[in-house]
Write a protein that holds these residues in place. Sequence first.
Motif, mmCIF file in Angstrom:
data_model
loop_
_atom_site.group_PDB
_atom_site.id
_atom_site.type_symbol
_atom_site.label_atom_id
_atom_site.label_comp_id
_atom_site.label_asym_id
_atom_site.label_seq_id
_atom_site.Cartn_x
_atom_site.Cartn_y
_atom_site.Cartn_z
ATOM 1 N N ASN A 1 32.176 38.742 6.329
ATOM 2 C CA ASN A 1 33.195 38.299 5.379
ATOM 3 C C ASN A 1 34.494 39.052 5.652
ATOM 4 O OD1 ASN A 1 34.799 37.994 2.908
ATOM 5 N ND2 ASN A 1 32.931 37.153 2.009
ATOM 6 N N PRO A 2 35.629 38.352 5.739
ATOM 7 C CA PRO A 2 36.875 39.023 6.135
ATOM 8 C C PRO A 2 37.515 39.890 5.060
ATOM 9 C CG PRO A 2 37.279 36.704 5.692
ATOM 10 C CD PRO A 2 35.790 36.890 5.652
ATOM 11 N N ARG A 3 36.954 39.910 3.829
ATOM 12 C CA ARG A 3 37.509 40.748 2.755
ATOM 13 C C ARG A 3 39.004 40.499 2.588
ATOM 14 N NH1 ARG A 3 34.121 43.935 5.815
ATOM 15 N NH2 ARG A 3 32.293 44.804 4.761
ATOM 16 N N GLN A 4 39.351 39.282 2.204
ATOM 17 C CA GLN A 4 40.759 38.918 2.079
ATOM 18 C C GLN A 4 41.462 39.770 1.022
ATOM 19 O OE1 GLN A 4 42.107 37.041 4.187
ATOM 20 N NE2 GLN A 4 40.574 35.664 5.008
ATOM 21 N N THR A 5 42.750 39.937 1.202
ATOM 22 C CA THR A 5 43.552 40.772 0.313
ATOM 23 C C THR A 5 43.480 40.313 -1.132
ATOM 24 O OG1 THR A 5 45.768 41.641 -0.062
ATOM 25 C CG2 THR A 5 45.631 39.379 0.717
ATOM 26 N N PRO B 1 48.142 25.184 1.554
ATOM 27 C CA PRO B 1 47.215 25.977 0.735
ATOM 28 C C PRO B 1 45.800 25.949 1.296
ATOM 29 C CG PRO B 1 47.688 23.892 -0.336
ATOM 30 C CD PRO B 1 48.569 23.941 0.874
ATOM 31 N N TRP B 2 45.070 27.039 1.093
ATOM 32 C CA TRP B 2 43.663 27.072 1.467
ATOM 33 C C TRP B 2 42.924 28.075 0.601
ATOM 34 C CZ3 TRP B 2 41.615 31.518 4.139
ATOM 35 C CH2 TRP B 2 42.570 32.424 4.602
ATOM 36 N N GLN B 3 41.598 27.924 0.575
ATOM 37 C CA GLN B 3 40.789 28.721 -0.332
ATOM 38 C C GLN B 3 39.702 29.524 0.354
ATOM 39 O OE1 GLN B 3 38.845 26.468 -3.401
ATOM 40 N NE2 GLN B 3 37.840 28.251 -4.302
ATOM 41 N N GLY B 4 39.313 29.158 1.563
ATOM 42 C CA GLY B 4 38.195 29.859 2.186
ATOM 43 C C GLY B 4 38.148 29.614 3.673
ATOM 44 N N GLY B 5 36.974 29.801 4.237
ATOM 45 C CA GLY B 5 36.856 29.633 5.673
ATOM 46 C C GLY B 5 35.419 29.677 6.134
ATOM 47 N N GLU C 1 41.897 26.180 6.904
ATOM 48 C CA GLU C 1 40.925 27.198 6.525
ATOM 49 C C GLU C 1 40.953 28.273 7.593
ATOM 50 O OE1 GLU C 1 37.078 25.344 6.430
ATOM 51 O OE2 GLU C 1 36.934 25.220 8.606
ATOM 52 N N ARG C 2 40.341 29.391 7.313
ATOM 53 C CA ARG C 2 40.215 30.439 8.320
ATOM 54 C C ARG C 2 38.931 30.209 9.097
ATOM 55 N NH1 ARG C 2 37.271 35.156 9.325
ATOM 56 N NH2 ARG C 2 38.454 36.976 10.076
ATOM 57 N N ARG C 3 39.038 30.073 10.410
ATOM 58 C CA ARG C 3 37.847 29.952 11.250
ATOM 59 C C ARG C 3 37.778 31.145 12.198
ATOM 60 N NH1 ARG C 3 37.984 24.139 13.959
ATOM 61 N NH2 ARG C 3 40.236 24.360 13.657
ATOM 62 N N LEU D 1 28.451 31.552 8.131
ATOM 63 C CA LEU D 1 29.000 31.988 6.846
ATOM 64 C C LEU D 1 30.115 31.051 6.402
ATOM 65 C CD1 LEU D 1 29.355 34.198 4.569
ATOM 66 C CD2 LEU D 1 31.103 35.218 6.060
ATOM 67 N N ARG D 2 30.099 30.723 5.114
ATOM 68 C CA ARG D 2 31.251 30.102 4.451
ATOM 69 C C ARG D 2 31.655 31.021 3.310
ATOM 70 N NH1 ARG D 2 31.536 23.597 4.307
ATOM 71 N NH2 ARG D 2 30.633 23.197 6.379
ATOM 72 N N PHE D 3 32.942 31.255 3.168
ATOM 73 C CA PHE D 3 33.403 32.099 2.077
ATOM 74 C C PHE D 3 34.515 31.389 1.319
ATOM 75 C CE2 PHE D 3 36.564 33.164 5.266
ATOM 76 C CZ PHE D 3 37.722 33.351 4.526
ATOM 77 N N ALA D 4 34.677 31.766 0.069
ATOM 78 C CA ALA D 4 35.740 31.228 -0.774
ATOM 79 C C ALA D 4 36.392 32.372 -1.529
ATOM 80 C CB ALA D 4 35.197 30.187 -1.747
ATOM 81 N N MET D 5 37.695 32.347 -1.600
ATOM 82 C CA MET D 5 38.426 33.342 -2.379
ATOM 83 C C MET D 5 38.393 32.972 -3.856
ATOM 84 S SD MET D 5 41.657 33.942 0.197
ATOM 85 C CE MET D 5 41.771 32.210 0.647
#
Length: 579
Positions: free
Chosen positions: A409-413, A94-98, A223-225, A108-112
């Motif tokens: 920001n990758p604009r996650q689904t 599991p992961w929440q951001g990147g 995380e997504r890097r 940048l750090r982002f969280a879903m």
Amino acid sequence: MDRIGPFEYVEHPAVLPPLVDGTDPARHRVAIAGGGPVGLALALSLAVRGVPSVVLEADTTVCVGSRAICISRRSLEILGEVGALEAHLAAGLPWQGGRTFHGTEEILRFAMPDDAFQRLPPMINIPQYRIEQSLVDAASAHPDLIEIRWGTELAGFSQDDEGVSLRVRCAGTDYAMRADRLVACDGGQSLVRRAMGLKLEGAAFEGKYVIVDIELPSTYPTERRAWFDPPSNPGSTVLMHRQPDDLWRIDYQIPDDADLDAALRPESVEPFVRRHLEMIGEAHLPWRIVWISAYRAGAMTLDRYRHGRVLFAGNAAHALPIFGVRGLNSGFEDAHGLGWRLASVALGLGGEALLDGYDEERRHAFRVNAASAIKSTEFMAPPSRGFSLMREAALTLAHTHPSIAQLANPRQTTAIGYPPPPGAVPSDPSAGPNPGDPPAEAPLRGPDGETRLTALLGPWWTVAVFLADPAADGPAAALDDALAALERGPLPLRTLVVAARGDAAASATRLRAVDDARPDSLSADRLAARRWDALDGAVVLLRPDGHVAGRWRAPDAATLRAALDAAACRTVTPNEARR
């Protein structure tokens, strides 16, 4: 075939069915071309609703390589409905951001979106070969409803008003078979699509990416890097994801004019991997390349997903850039949206127009997905010098202006809502989920302890009734009559009584279940009512895929019955109308 960590590939024999004069004598409800994740998910969606299918898969194993690795919360909800959730949660990370870097500096750090009341993580990482194996295992629980024909390829087909005639090939033998419907889940190079002379139309991007799986015993968090212009790949981009089994996925951009065949050779890939691991400080760890592939971004779709008795889903219907991980997740939503509709039509519970609704809704979803994916792609792989200059300026300013860094920001689904269909019974205004919206998660407490609303949905229709106190006088008596009218109808549905306070069990005598079992009576704190904007006596009709079909404040029996019939595209008989 190499063993990958603890995962072992199982070779499935290609077995011919009993044939009569070169023909499979069985008449199949649904034939599914392609046994990848979308085809298997569709077969499971049909099976949990009692509809059999046959899956035609040319390979004899699940796929090789990680391929799609990021599974969204919405996809996990779908996998839960078809009995494959636990295997994915057990194997996935599991992961929440990147984090995003320009050069080696974080910008940048982002969280879903996430909160303590969700039952599932925003995303898990799990390689596609494990996804497919989990779905194959889930299919084995339905031996009478799902037949997977390994080593069997579709060679041709034709359709008429009564069904589809197929020519298939297995173990060097051609034979004919017949099905009511054919669903093309056979990927980006779809044979079904090509045989019908159909093409994906849309935007194709020049950016080329090499994809490589490496085995690396790193303990870096999941995380997504993403790196823009890193020392390991100057002027281009790199993505990195942790997977189970000590595998790491690295995607890196190569020049548009690069020789792709040469770029995929191990002697070309190994120097890049070494440079990148040196850059992140992990070159001292032992590593090896496990799988290499390539990718080029595109946002393309068929102009229709239904062509008579042939329907399209997943990459056979559309292609989306990897940025924001919409590809397989969109495919799972295709299977989810199509499964209940096909089952309804097959069982006589809904009209043919349901299949047109699938086409309209999923093409709408493609447009929404493509709009976000294209924005991300234009930033990750600029299509022109103008876009490159814009990105360079944005990345430079991002070091000192956090708001500009949001461009990266990758604009996650995310789950996508649908427009209300034509002919829907009008709903009462609401600040909560409205017709077409996916379900909003809500914590509930029932006889067996705490649960979540999304865990209680499917496989058929659900009526959620929100009461302040089911033991008190108020809307409950009137709603009892309205729900009793639905009980006399032909459609299978479940009643959930959500009580903000009081003795929820009392509702079992006030509101009757439609399937001869007591309704699920659940106490909830006021969070559920707030999220659903559910006043005392509010009723929400949820489709088999969990999307809202309608919502009303203390509706009468005629409103509920008309809404259910309209949502199922049913033509009401005179006898039904008199009830």
